[in-house]
Write a protein that holds these residues in place. Structure first.
Motif, PDB file in Angstrom:
ATOM      1  N   TRP A  71      73.979  74.307  47.339  1.00 18.86           N
ATOM      2  CA  TRP A  71      74.870  74.939  48.304  1.00 18.86           C
ATOM      3  C   TRP A  71      76.269  74.569  47.829  1.00 18.86           C
ATOM      4  CZ3 TRP A  71      70.036  73.496  49.763  1.00 18.86           C
ATOM      5  CH2 TRP A  71      69.319  74.423  50.516  1.00 18.86           C
ATOM      6  N   THR A  72      77.113  75.564  47.680  1.00 17.71           N
ATOM      7  CA  THR A  72      78.414  75.356  47.043  1.00 17.71           C
ATOM      8  C   THR A  72      79.538  75.851  47.939  1.00 17.71           C
ATOM      9  OG1 THR A  72      77.405  75.665  44.879  1.00 17.71           O
ATOM     10  CG2 THR A  72      79.777  75.893  44.975  1.00 17.71           C
ATOM     11  N   SER A  73      80.585  75.041  48.024  1.00 12.63           N
ATOM     12  CA  SER A  73      81.789  75.486  48.725  1.00 12.63           C
ATOM     13  C   SER A  73      82.508  76.494  47.840  1.00 12.63           C
ATOM     14  CB  SER A  73      82.725  74.296  48.977  1.00 12.63           C
ATOM     15  OG  SER A  73      83.284  73.852  47.748  1.00 12.63           O
ATOM     16  N   ILE A 112      75.139  65.270  44.827  1.00 11.61           N
ATOM     17  CA  ILE A 112      76.302  65.928  45.424  1.00 11.61           C
ATOM     18  C   ILE A 112      77.431  65.737  44.422  1.00 11.61           C
ATOM     19  CG2 ILE A 112      77.969  65.947  47.322  1.00 11.61           C
ATOM     20  CD1 ILE A 112      75.721  64.762  49.094  1.00 11.61           C
ATOM     21  N   THR A 113      78.069  66.836  44.023  1.00  9.03           N
ATOM     22  CA  THR A 113      79.114  66.751  43.002  1.00  9.03           C
ATOM     23  C   THR A 113      80.395  67.441  43.455  1.00  9.03           C
ATOM     24  OG1 THR A 113      78.340  68.771  41.896  1.00  9.03           O
ATOM     25  CG2 THR A 113      77.430  66.679  41.096  1.00  9.03           C
ATOM     26  N   VAL A 114      81.495  66.976  42.895  1.00  8.32           N
ATOM     27  CA  VAL A 114      82.796  67.613  43.086  1.00  8.32           C
ATOM     28  C   VAL A 114      83.303  67.931  41.685  1.00  8.32           C
ATOM     29  CG1 VAL A 114      85.166  67.301  43.873  1.00  8.32           C
ATOM     30  CG2 VAL A 114      83.278  66.327  45.197  1.00  8.32           C
ATOM     31  N   THR A 118      85.436  72.485  43.662  1.00  7.71           N
ATOM     32  CA  THR A 118      84.288  72.946  44.448  1.00  7.71           C
ATOM     33  C   THR A 118      83.366  71.763  44.714  1.00  7.71           C
ATOM     34  OG1 THR A 118      82.972  73.554  42.513  1.00  7.71           O
ATOM     35  CG2 THR A 118      84.334  75.294  43.483  1.00  7.71           C
ATOM     36  N   ILE A 119      82.601  71.867  45.786  1.00  8.37           N
ATOM     37  CA  ILE A 119      81.665  70.812  46.174  1.00  8.37           C
ATOM     38  C   ILE A 119      80.265  71.415  46.155  1.00  8.37           C
ATOM     39  CG2 ILE A 119      81.028  69.160  47.972  1.00  8.37           C
ATOM     40  CD1 ILE A 119      83.951  69.682  49.104  1.00  8.37           C
ATOM     41  N   ASP A 120      79.333  70.743  45.477  1.00 11.61           N
ATOM     42  CA  ASP A 120      77.942  71.196  45.393  1.00 11.61           C
ATOM     43  C   ASP A 120      77.029  70.181  46.052  1.00 11.61           C
ATOM     44  OD1 ASP A 120      78.583  73.451  43.789  1.00 11.61           O
ATOM     45  OD2 ASP A 120      78.558  72.218  41.985  1.00 11.61           O
ATOM     46  N   ILE A 121      76.123  70.666  46.892  1.00 14.31           N
ATOM     47  CA  ILE A 121      75.074  69.822  47.474  1.00 14.31           C
ATOM     48  C   ILE A 121      73.740  70.417  47.020  1.00 14.31           C
ATOM     49  CG2 ILE A 121      73.965  69.005  49.575  1.00 14.31           C
ATOM     50  CD1 ILE A 121      76.643  68.953  50.928  1.00 14.31           C
ATOM     51  N   PHE A 122      73.024  69.642  46.205  1.00 11.72           N
ATOM     52  CA  PHE A 122      71.753  70.111  45.650  1.00 11.72           C
ATOM     53  C   PHE A 122      70.622  69.901  46.658  1.00 11.72           C
ATOM     54  CE2 PHE A 122      74.474  69.612  42.037  1.00 11.72           C
ATOM     55  CZ  PHE A 122      74.107  70.647  41.192  1.00 11.72           C
ATOM     56  N   PRO A 123      69.554  70.729  46.568  1.00 14.63           N
ATOM     57  CA  PRO A 123      68.437  70.612  47.501  1.00 14.63           C
ATOM     58  C   PRO A 123      67.838  69.196  47.572  1.00 14.63           C
ATOM     59  CG  PRO A 123      68.282  72.677  46.338  1.00 14.63           C
ATOM     60  CD  PRO A 123      69.416  71.901  45.697  1.00 14.63           C
TER      61      PRO A 123
END
Length: 162
Positions: A71-73, A112-114, A118-123
Motif C-alpha cells: 500500500w503506497t502513499s 515499511i519503507t520511505v 513516498t511511504i510503502d507498507i507491505f502486506p
C-alpha cells in the motif's frame, strides 16, 4: 602646509581600504550552508490511505501473489530545496488501536519503507500490525538543512473494506 594634508588623506584612504578588505575577507571565511530547504507547503495529495488485511485473490496486495504490492502513499508535494532532497522515517503517531512499537519494528525489518517522498507498507507488515490509525512522521533533509514533518499521511489499517 598643503603637502602634509594630502599625505594624511592618502594614509586615511589606505587605512579605510585595508579595513574594508579585512572585513570582506573575514566574512567570506565563515561556513554558510549550501542551498535551501522549504517545507512550508509540504503535504500528501491523499492524506489517508485505507489498508485492508483481507483482500480478494485478484487484488495486487494479495498474499497469494509471488510479490504482493505494498500500500503506497502518493508522493509528497510542496517540498523544495537544493538537490538531493532526502526523506527518512522519523516516527509514527498512533490512534484507535495502533501500535507504534510494532510499526517501528516493521520499518527496521524493511516491511515499511520511505523512498523519494513516498511511504510503502507491505502486506507482511499489515499481518503484524493491529488495526488502527498510523500517522507517519518524516525527516526531510539536504546538505545543511533538516526538517521534521509530522502527521501528513495516515494509514488506516482494518480487516476489510466496509
Amino acid at each position: 602646509l598643503l603637502i602634509p594634508h594630502l599625505h594624511m588623506h592618502a594614509i586615511l584612504s589606505r587605512g579605510l581600504l585595508l579595513t574594508l578588505l579585512v572585513l570582506v575577507l573575514g566574512t567570506a571565511c565563515r561556513k554558510i550552508p549550501v542551498g535551501y530547504l522549504d517545507t512550508a507547503y509540504a503535504s500528501f495529495p491523499q492524506k489517508e490511505v485505507q489498508v485492508y488485511r483481507e483482500v480478494s485473490e485478484d487484488d495486487p496486495h494479495s498474499k497469494s501473489k509471488a510479490y504482493p504490492a505494498p500500500w503506497t502513499s502518493q508522493r509528497i508535494q510542496g517540498v523544495s530545496g537544493t538537490n538531493p532532497v532526502n526523506f527518512d522515517y522519523a516516527g509514527v503517531t498512533v490512534a484507535k488501536g495502533g501500535d507504534a512499537k510494532i510499526f517501528g519494528q516493521c520499518v527496521q525489518e524493511g516491511l515499511i519503507t520511505v523512498r523519494g517522498g513516498t511511504i510503502d507498507i507491505f502486506p507482511a507488515a499489515v499481518d503484524k500490525l493491529p488495526n488502527g490509525r498510523y500517522s507517519v512522521n518524516l525527516r526531510v533533509y539536504n546538505e545543511g538543512y533538516s526538517r521534521e514533518l509530522t502527521g501528513l499521511c495516515t494509514f488506516i489499517i482494518q480487516d476489510r473494506a466496509n
